[in-house]
Write a protein that holds these residues in place. Structure first.
Motif, PDB file in Angstrom:
ATOM      1  N   PRO A 221       1.266  -1.100   0.102  1.00  0.00           N
ATOM      2  CA  PRO A 221      -0.544   0.328  -0.140  1.00  0.00           C
ATOM      3  C   PRO A 221       0.999   1.302  -0.039  1.00  0.00           C
ATOM      4  CG  PRO A 221      -0.766  -1.762   1.417  1.00  0.00           C
ATOM      5  CD  PRO A 221       0.767  -2.217   1.160  1.00  0.00           C
ATOM      6  N   GLY A 222       0.567   2.127  -0.503  1.00  0.00           N
ATOM      7  CA  GLY A 222       0.936   3.768  -1.028  1.00  0.00           C
ATOM      8  C   GLY A 222       2.695   2.952  -2.056  1.00  0.00           C
ATOM      9  N   ALA A 223       2.757   1.995  -2.585  1.00  0.00           N
ATOM     10  CA  ALA A 223       3.446   1.603  -3.506  1.00  0.00           C
ATOM     11  C   ALA A 223       3.938   3.037  -4.490  1.00  0.00           C
ATOM     12  CB  ALA A 223       3.214   0.401  -3.977  1.00  0.00           C
ATOM     13  N   PRO A 224       5.618   2.995  -4.587  1.00  0.00           N
ATOM     14  CA  PRO A 224       6.203   4.018  -5.400  1.00  0.00           C
ATOM     15  C   PRO A 224       5.180   4.540  -6.966  1.00  0.00           C
ATOM     16  CG  PRO A 224       8.021   2.664  -5.239  1.00  0.00           C
ATOM     17  CD  PRO A 224       6.530   1.819  -4.496  1.00  0.00           C
ATOM     18  N   ASP A 225       4.973   5.836  -6.634  1.00  0.00           N
ATOM     19  CA  ASP A 225       4.195   6.080  -7.877  1.00  0.00           C
ATOM     20  C   ASP A 225       5.544   6.388  -8.906  1.00  0.00           C
ATOM     21  OD1 ASP A 225       5.533   8.228  -7.229  1.00  0.00           O
ATOM     22  OD2 ASP A 225       3.762   9.564  -6.257  1.00  0.00           O
ATOM     23  N   ASP A 226       4.704   7.033 -10.135  1.00  0.00           N
ATOM     24  CA  ASP A 226       5.711   7.316 -11.486  1.00  0.00           C
ATOM     25  C   ASP A 226       6.860   8.254 -10.777  1.00  0.00           C
ATOM     26  OD1 ASP A 226       4.141   5.573 -12.798  1.00  0.00           O
ATOM     27  OD2 ASP A 226       3.090   7.193 -13.830  1.00  0.00           O
ATOM     28  N   PHE A 227       6.232   9.227  -9.620  1.00  0.00           N
ATOM     29  CA  PHE A 227       7.432  10.241  -9.566  1.00  0.00           C
ATOM     30  C   PHE A 227       8.691   9.529  -8.757  1.00  0.00           C
ATOM     31  CE2 PHE A 227       9.155  13.166  -6.617  1.00  0.00           C
ATOM     32  CZ  PHE A 227       9.492  14.496  -7.354  1.00  0.00           C
ATOM     33  N   ALA A 228       8.087   9.191  -7.890  1.00  0.00           N
ATOM     34  CA  ALA A 228       8.746   7.947  -7.069  1.00  0.00           C
ATOM     35  C   ALA A 228      10.171   7.274  -8.126  1.00  0.00           C
ATOM     36  CB  ALA A 228       8.240   6.881  -6.187  1.00  0.00           C
ATOM     37  N   ILE A 229       9.478   6.087  -9.032  1.00  0.00           N
ATOM     38  CA  ILE A 229       9.815   5.472  -9.772  1.00  0.00           C
ATOM     39  C   ILE A 229      11.040   6.505 -11.080  1.00  0.00           C
ATOM     40  CG2 ILE A 229       9.523   3.805 -12.282  1.00  0.00           C
ATOM     41  CD1 ILE A 229       7.045   3.541 -10.748  1.00  0.00           C
ATOM     42  N   GLU A 230      10.495   7.429 -11.282  1.00  0.00           N
ATOM     43  CA  GLU A 230      11.316   8.021 -11.849  1.00  0.00           C
ATOM     44  C   GLU A 230      12.693   8.944 -11.013  1.00  0.00           C
ATOM     45  OE1 GLU A 230      13.185  10.183 -14.837  1.00  0.00           O
ATOM     46  OE2 GLU A 230      12.079   8.628 -15.160  1.00  0.00           O
ATOM     47  N   ALA A 231      12.239   9.208 -10.285  1.00  0.00           N
ATOM     48  CA  ALA A 231      13.373   9.532  -9.031  1.00  0.00           C
ATOM     49  C   ALA A 231      14.785   8.557  -9.214  1.00  0.00           C
ATOM     50  CB  ALA A 231      13.063  10.218  -7.473  1.00  0.00           C
ATOM     51  N   GLN A 232      13.846   7.328  -7.998  1.00  0.00           N
ATOM     52  CA  GLN A 232      15.075   6.350  -8.545  1.00  0.00           C
ATOM     53  C   GLN A 232      15.626   6.313  -9.109  1.00  0.00           C
ATOM     54  OE1 GLN A 232      14.564   4.218  -5.054  1.00  0.00           O
ATOM     55  NE2 GLN A 232      16.235   3.641  -5.473  1.00  0.00           N
ATOM     56  N   ARG A 233      15.070   6.417 -10.636  1.00  0.00           N
ATOM     57  CA  ARG A 233      16.070   5.622 -12.138  1.00  0.00           C
ATOM     58  C   ARG A 233      17.513   7.268 -11.532  1.00  0.00           C
ATOM     59  NH1 ARG A 233      16.653   7.810 -16.495  1.00  0.00           N
ATOM     60  NH2 ARG A 233      15.146   9.466 -16.664  1.00  0.00           N
ATOM     61  N   ILE A 234      17.063   8.873 -11.564  1.00  0.00           N
ATOM     62  CA  ILE A 234      17.733   9.195 -11.792  1.00  0.00           C
ATOM     63  C   ILE A 234      18.986   9.398 -10.421  1.00  0.00           C
ATOM     64  CG2 ILE A 234      18.595  12.092 -11.455  1.00  0.00           C
ATOM     65  CD1 ILE A 234      15.652  12.235 -13.062  1.00  0.00           C
ATOM     66  N   LEU A 235      18.697   8.372  -9.667  1.00  0.00           N
ATOM     67  CA  LEU A 235      19.405   8.222  -8.610  1.00  0.00           C
ATOM     68  C   LEU A 235      20.592   7.067  -7.965  1.00  0.00           C
ATOM     69  CD1 LEU A 235      20.479   8.756  -4.960  1.00  0.00           C
ATOM     70  CD2 LEU A 235      18.406   6.804  -4.593  1.00  0.00           C
ATOM     71  N   ALA A 236      20.396   6.165  -9.896  1.00  0.00           N
ATOM     72  CA  ALA A 236      20.786   5.023  -9.818  1.00  0.00           C
ATOM     73  C   ALA A 236      21.562   5.941 -10.618  1.00  0.00           C
ATOM     74  CB  ALA A 236      20.054   4.017 -10.387  1.00  0.00           C
TER      75      ALA A 236
ATOM     76  N   ALA B 223      16.786  16.362  -7.447  1.00  0.00           N
ATOM     77  CA  ALA B 223      15.600  17.752  -8.265  1.00  0.00           C
ATOM     78  C   ALA B 223      15.660  18.297  -9.637  1.00  0.00           C
ATOM     79  CB  ALA B 223      15.375  18.284  -6.852  1.00  0.00           C
ATOM     80  N   THR B 224      16.996  18.677  -9.520  1.00  0.00           N
ATOM     81  CA  THR B 224      17.406  19.636 -10.892  1.00  0.00           C
ATOM     82  C   THR B 224      17.379  18.601 -12.637  1.00  0.00           C
ATOM     83  OG1 THR B 224      18.901  20.770  -9.806  1.00  0.00           O
ATOM     84  CG2 THR B 224      19.577  20.787 -12.600  1.00  0.00           C
ATOM     85  N   ARG B 225      17.176  17.728 -12.540  1.00  0.00           N
ATOM     86  CA  ARG B 225      16.897  16.906 -13.738  1.00  0.00           C
ATOM     87  C   ARG B 225      15.830  17.169 -13.731  1.00  0.00           C
ATOM     88  NH1 ARG B 225      20.552  12.216 -15.165  1.00  0.00           N
ATOM     89  NH2 ARG B 225      18.515  11.476 -16.018  1.00  0.00           N
ATOM     90  N   MET B 226      14.557  16.259 -12.765  1.00  0.00           N
ATOM     91  CA  MET B 226      13.105  16.732 -12.292  1.00  0.00           C
ATOM     92  C   MET B 226      12.133  17.637 -13.351  1.00  0.00           C
ATOM     93  SD  MET B 226      12.423  13.200  -9.836  1.00  0.00           S
ATOM     94  CE  MET B 226      10.862  12.617 -10.341  1.00  0.00           C
ATOM     95  N   LEU B 227      13.307  18.970 -12.695  1.00  0.00           N
ATOM     96  CA  LEU B 227      12.857  19.956 -12.874  1.00  0.00           C
ATOM     97  C   LEU B 227      12.998  20.070 -14.634  1.00  0.00           C
ATOM     98  CD1 LEU B 227      13.744  21.309  -9.092  1.00  0.00           C
ATOM     99  CD2 LEU B 227      11.000  21.345 -10.641  1.00  0.00           C
ATOM    100  N   ARG B 228      13.948  19.705 -14.668  1.00  0.00           N
ATOM    101  CA  ARG B 228      14.209  20.858 -16.084  1.00  0.00           C
ATOM    102  C   ARG B 228      13.887  20.124 -17.320  1.00  0.00           C
ATOM    103  NH1 ARG B 228      17.096  24.463 -18.077  1.00  0.00           N
ATOM    104  NH2 ARG B 228      18.149  23.910 -19.064  1.00  0.00           N
ATOM    105  N   ALA B 229      13.802  18.091 -16.642  1.00  0.00           N
ATOM    106  CA  ALA B 229      12.768  17.066 -18.004  1.00  0.00           C
ATOM    107  C   ALA B 229      11.285  17.853 -18.258  1.00  0.00           C
ATOM    108  CB  ALA B 229      12.750  16.249 -17.600  1.00  0.00           C
ATOM    109  N   SER B 230      10.477  19.051 -17.203  1.00  0.00           N
ATOM    110  CA  SER B 230       9.283  19.300 -16.899  1.00  0.00           C
ATOM    111  C   SER B 230       9.425  20.578 -17.363  1.00  0.00           C
ATOM    112  CB  SER B 230       8.902  19.742 -15.459  1.00  0.00           C
ATOM    113  OG  SER B 230       9.484  20.179 -14.548  1.00  0.00           O
ATOM    114  N   GLY B 231      10.493  21.329 -17.530  1.00  0.00           N
ATOM    115  CA  GLY B 231      10.301  22.578 -18.664  1.00  0.00           C
ATOM    116  C   GLY B 231      11.351  23.846 -17.914  1.00  0.00           C
TER     117      GLY B 231
END
Length: 712
Positions: free
Chosen positions: A15-30, A75-83
Motif C-alpha cells: 500500500p502506498g507503493a512508489p508512484d511514477d514520480f518516485a520511480i523516475e526519481a529512483q532511476r535518476i538516483l541510480a 530535483a534539478t534533473r526532474m525540474l529540467r525535464a518538466s521545462g
C-alpha cells in the motif's frame, strides 16, 4: 516553519507503493550513484517531492554523507525535464564546487561555476547559461555582489530559475559557527523570487537556534527536514596533556597507525606549515593546505589526497566544508576548534563511505588565545565604519578598497569584512569601480554583537567541556547540535576504552623538540612603498631605492609558533614586565646571529626606541653588542607618536614617517658601517623599513633588522 520527520518509502507492491514520480526519481538516483540498486535515505525522496511537485522551500539538516547533493541533483534533473530553467547553487568553497561539478556530471547534469579560479572562462559560461546549455550554475556568495553579475546576469537568471540551492546554509546565520556576511544577501534574493520557485537550503551543522534563524530567512512556509546526526562510523578520542613538542612527537610516531589517508587540522597557518615541514623531515608524505595555498595548488593537493598519494593534508579550516573523499580514514586535530559544532563539521569529513574512521583531538594550551584572536578580529567597529562612510561621502565617485586603505586607518582584511557588513545592511553599495555611500548611515548594533559574542564564549566553554568529559563523545557533540535523539555511540574512548596508543619514546620526543625548536626565521625586507601615500601627505612612492633598502633580517620565531613561540609569547605578553631578555632567549639570539649567512657582518648595533618595552629593547641591543664585540651605537630618537601597527600599510607608514630621527652620535657611529637594527617584535615590517631608510640615508652601508619575534 514546519518540521518534517523523515520516513522510509514503502516497498513496491505494498500500500502506498512508489508512484511514477518516485520511480523516475529512483532511476535518476541510480545514474547519479552508478548503482542500479541505490535506495533513497529517509527524507531524501520527501525533500525532492516538496521541491519538484509542491515548489516549496525546504531546509535539510542532515549529517555529512547523508546525501544532500543527491536531493538537489535529482530535483534539478526532474525540474529540467518538466521545462523549468537551470538551478543556481550558492556554494562557499572552491573545493566544494569542484566536487559538486564532478557529481553533477555523474548524474547527467550539465554544470559550471563562476569563481575566482576560472575568471578567463566567465564569458563562455554565461553564454552557455543564456543558451540553455547548462542545468546548474554554481557561484560563491561573494559572486552575488559582483556588479556585473548582480546587475546584468542575476536579474535574467532569477526570471527563469528552476531551483535555488543554498549549500552550507548555517553560514546565513549570525549564530552559525561559520557566519559569512555575504550570505546575508541571499535572503534579499529569495524575497525577489517568483512565489513558486523552489528553494533548498542544506547544512550538517546547525543547532535549533541556527535552524530557526535560517528558516525565518527562507520564509514562513519553510519545511525543515531534520534527521539524526550521530555518525556511526566515527571512533572519537581525546589525548590531553601533551605540550607542543610532545604532540608533534606523538603524531610523527603514530601517523602511520591510522588506516588510509586523512587530514591533520591545525588552528593557524604557521602551525600547519611548521608541522608539515617537521613531518616531511621524518619521512611522512604530507603537504600543507592553508589560506596561503593558491587555487591551482589546492586542486592538485585535494586530488593527491583523494588518490591516496598523500598520507595526510596538514590543513587549516581552509580545507573544510564540501571537501569530499568518502573513504577518508582519519581526522586528527592538533589544537581544538573554538566550538564543538565546528569540530563536528570538520571531523565529518571522515568515514562517509567506510565502516570505521578514527577521529582524535590533541588540544593545546594555546588554543583559547587563538580563539580569542579570531573572535575579536571578525567583529565590526563603529569608529572604523564612521571613517569609511565619511571617506565615501566626501568622494566624487566610487572608491576602490585600495583607495579606501589610504583614507581609512583599517587593515585590508578587516576593511573587507567591514565593507561586506556595511553593504548587506544598506550603508554602502558596491558598484563598478568600487564602493559608494547610500547615505543611509550605519549604527553599531551593540546588543546583537554582544549576544553573538556571548554565544561564541558559550561555544568555547563547551569545547573545553568536550575535551574533559567522561561521557560519550559523539553524544556530547550531537547534543550541541540539538540532535532529536542523542544516544551513546559505544565506540569512542569513553564508551569502549582508549583505542589509541599514547606512547612516545624519549628519542621521538628529543627529535620533535629539536625540530620544533629550530630557530631563526627570515624577515623579508619591504621593497615597495604602499600606493596612495601622497593622498595622506607622505612624499614616498614606488620601489624603495636600493640605497635605502634594508637587508633580509632575522627573528627567533613567530609568536604563534609551537616551539620558541610559546616562550616568546609569554615574555612579550602585553601584561608582562619590561625586563631584560632572560638567559634562554638570549642564547637563542646568539644562535640566530651565529647561523645568519649575511653578506656583510654587522659592525654597529642600533636599537629602535620602544614605548612599551624600552628596557627590553635597549638592553637587548647592548648585550648583543657586548656578546658580538660590536659597537653599541645607541638608539634612534623618537620625536613623534608612531601610532599602532593595527592599521593598514599606508597609514602605518604615515605614522612612522616623521616619528624617528637619527641623532648626531648615532649618525657618527653608523657612517660607512653595517648596522644590526634591533627591536622586540616585527609586526608589519614597516617600522624596520622606515628606520632602515633613515640609517641608510645617514651613511650606513647596510642595515640588518633583528627582532625577538614575528607577530604573524
Amino acid at each position: 516553519m514546519t518540521e518534517s520527520t523523515p520516513t522510509s518509502a514503502p516497498a513496491a507492491g505494498s500500500p502506498g507503493a512508489p508512484d511514477d514520480f518516485a520511480i523516475e526519481a529512483q532511476r535518476i538516483l541510480a545514474e547519479l550513484t552508478a548503482n542500479p540498486n541505490a535506495q533513497f535515505r529517509d527524507g531524501q525522496l520527501e525533500s525532492i517531492r516538496d521541491l519538484v511537485q509542491a515548489k516549496k522551500r525546504v531546509l535539510v539538516v542532515q549529517r555529512t554523507g547523508w546525501g544532500k547533493s543527491a536531493v538537489y541533483f535529482v530535483a534539478t534533473r526532474m525540474l529540467r525535464a518538466s521545462g523549468t530553467g537551470p538551478s543556481l547553487i550558492i556554494s562557499p568553497l572552491l573545493a566544494l564546487m569542484r566536487d559538486q561539478i564532478a557529481a553533477a556530471e555523474r548524474a547527467g547534469v550539465r554544470a559550471a561555476s563562476l569563481n575566482s579560479s576560472n575568471v578567463t572562462e566567465w564569458d563562455s559560461v554565461l553564454e552557455d547559461l543564456k543558451a540553455g546549455n547548462l542545468d546548474v550554475l554554481l557561484v560563491s556568495p561573494e559572486r552575488l555582489n559582483n556588479p556585473q553579475f548582480r546587475d546584468e546576469v542575476l536579474p535574467q537568471l532569477l526570471a527563469f530559475l528552476g531551483l535555488i540551492v543554498v549549500d552550507e546554509a548555517h553560514c546565513i546565520s549570525d549564530w552559525g559557527h561559520d557566519f559569512r556576511p555575504d550570505y546575508r544577501r541571499i535572503g534579499r534574493i529569495l524575497s525577489e523570487l517568483p512565489h513558486n520557485t523552489p528553494v533548498l537550503a542544506t547544512t550538517a551543522t546547525a543547532n535549533s537556534r541556527v535552524v530557526a534563524d535560517v528558516a525565518e530567512q527562507l520564509g514562513d512556509d519553510t519545511t525543515v527536514v531534520r534527521g539524526e546526526l550521530a555518525r556511526d562510523s566515527l571512533r572519537l578520542g581525546v589525548l590531553n596533556g601533551l605540550d607542543a613538542s610532545a604532540r608533534i612527537a606523538w603524531l610523527s610516531a603514530h601517523l602511520n597507525d591510522f588506516t588510509g589517508s586523512g587530514i591533520v587540522y591545525t588552528l593557524t597557518v604557521s602551525a600547519a606549515e611548521d608541522i608539515t615541514r617537521m613531518l616531511r623531515e621524518q619521512g611522512h608524505e604530507v603537504r600543507a593546505y592553508t589560506g596561503r595555498t593558491d587555487a591551482e595548488e589546492r586542486a592538485e593537493l585535494e586530488q593527491q589526497l583523494k588518490d591516496n598519494r598523500l598520507k595526510a593534508l596538514v590543513a587549516t579550516s581552509a580545507l573544510g566544508m564540501g571537501f569530499d573523499k568518502p573513504d577518508l580514514g582519519f581526522v586528527v586535530h592538533l589544537g581544538a576548534p573554538s566550538s564543538a559544532v565546528a569540530y563536528y563539521q570538520q571531523v565529518g569529513r571522515a568515514g562517509r563511505a567506510t565502516d570505521s574512521a578514527d577521529v582524535l583531538l590533541l588540544p593545546g594550551a594555546e588554543d583559547e588565545q587563538i580563539w580569542e584572536y579570531f573572535a575579536t578580529a571578525s567583529m565590526p567597529n563603529q569608529d572604523d565604519a564612521n571613517a569609511v562612510l565619511a571617506a565615501l561621502a566626501e568622494a566624487d565617485g566610487p572608491l576602490s578598497v585600495a583607495r579606501l586603505e589610504t583614507l581609512v586607518g583599517t587593515k585590508r582584511s578587516r576593511l573587507n569584512l567591514l565593507l561586506k557588513t556595511l553593504e548587506v545592511e544598506d550603508a554602502v553599495s558596491k558598484v563598478k569601480g568600487g564602493y559608494v555611500s547610500t547615505g543611509l548611515g550605519w549604527t553599531y548594533d551593540r546588543d546583537r554583537y554582544e549576544k553573538v559574542a556571548a554565544v561564541r564564549a558559550e561555544e568555547a566553554r563547551a569545547m573545553l567541556d568536550y575535551e574533559a568529559t567522561g561521557q560519550c563523545r559523539m553524544e556530547f557533540l550531537i547534543r550541541q547540535l540539538d540532535d532529536p535523539d542523542p544516544q551513546p555511540c559505544g565506540r569512542c574512548d569513553n564508551c569502549a576504552g582508549v583505542w589509541f596508543s599514547s606512547e612516545i619514546s624519549d628519542e621521538q620526543r628529543q627529535a620533535a623538540a629539536g625540530n620544533l625548536h629550530k630557530i631563526g626565521l627570515p624577515v623579508e625586507p619591504r621593497s615597495t612603498w604602499p600606493s596612495g601615500l601622497a593622498n595622506i601627505g607622505v612624499p614616498l612612492k614606488g620601489r624603495i631605492p636600493a640605497e635605502e633598502l634594508a637587508e633580509e633580517g632575522r627573528a627567533i620565531a613567530r609568536l604563534s609558533d609551537l616551539g620558541q613561540g610559546q616562550t616568546l609569547r609569554a615574555f612579550l605578553a602585553p601584561d608582562a614586565p619590561d625586563a631584560e631578555v632572560p638567559g634562554q632567549i638570549g642564547k637563542w639570539c646568539l644562535e640566530v646571529l651565529a647561523q645568519w649567512d649575511w653578506n656583510s657582518r654587522p659592525e654597529v648595533v642600533v636599537s629602535i626606541p620602544s614605548n612599551r618595552r624600552p628596557g627590553t629593547v635597549r638592553s637587548l641591543a647592548a648585550n648583543l653588542a657586548t656578546a658580538g664585540r660590536l659597537v653599541d651605537g645607541g638608539e634612534l630618537l623618537q620625536v613623534g607618536d608612531h601610532g599602532t601597527p593595527d592599521v593598514n600599510s599606508a597609514f602605518r607608514v604615515k605614522d612612522l614617517y616623521e616619528a624617528f630621527v637619527v641623532p648626531p652620535e648615532v649618525e657618527e657611529a653608523v657612517a660607512g658601517k653595517s648596522v644590526l637594527l634591533v627591536d622586540d617584535e616585527v609586526v608589519s615590517r614597516w617600522t624596520m623599513t622606515v628606520c632602515a631608510r633613515l640609517l641608510r640615508r645617514a651613511g650606513a652601508t647596510s642595515v640588518l633588522p633583528f627582532a625577538l619575534a614575528l607577530r604573524a
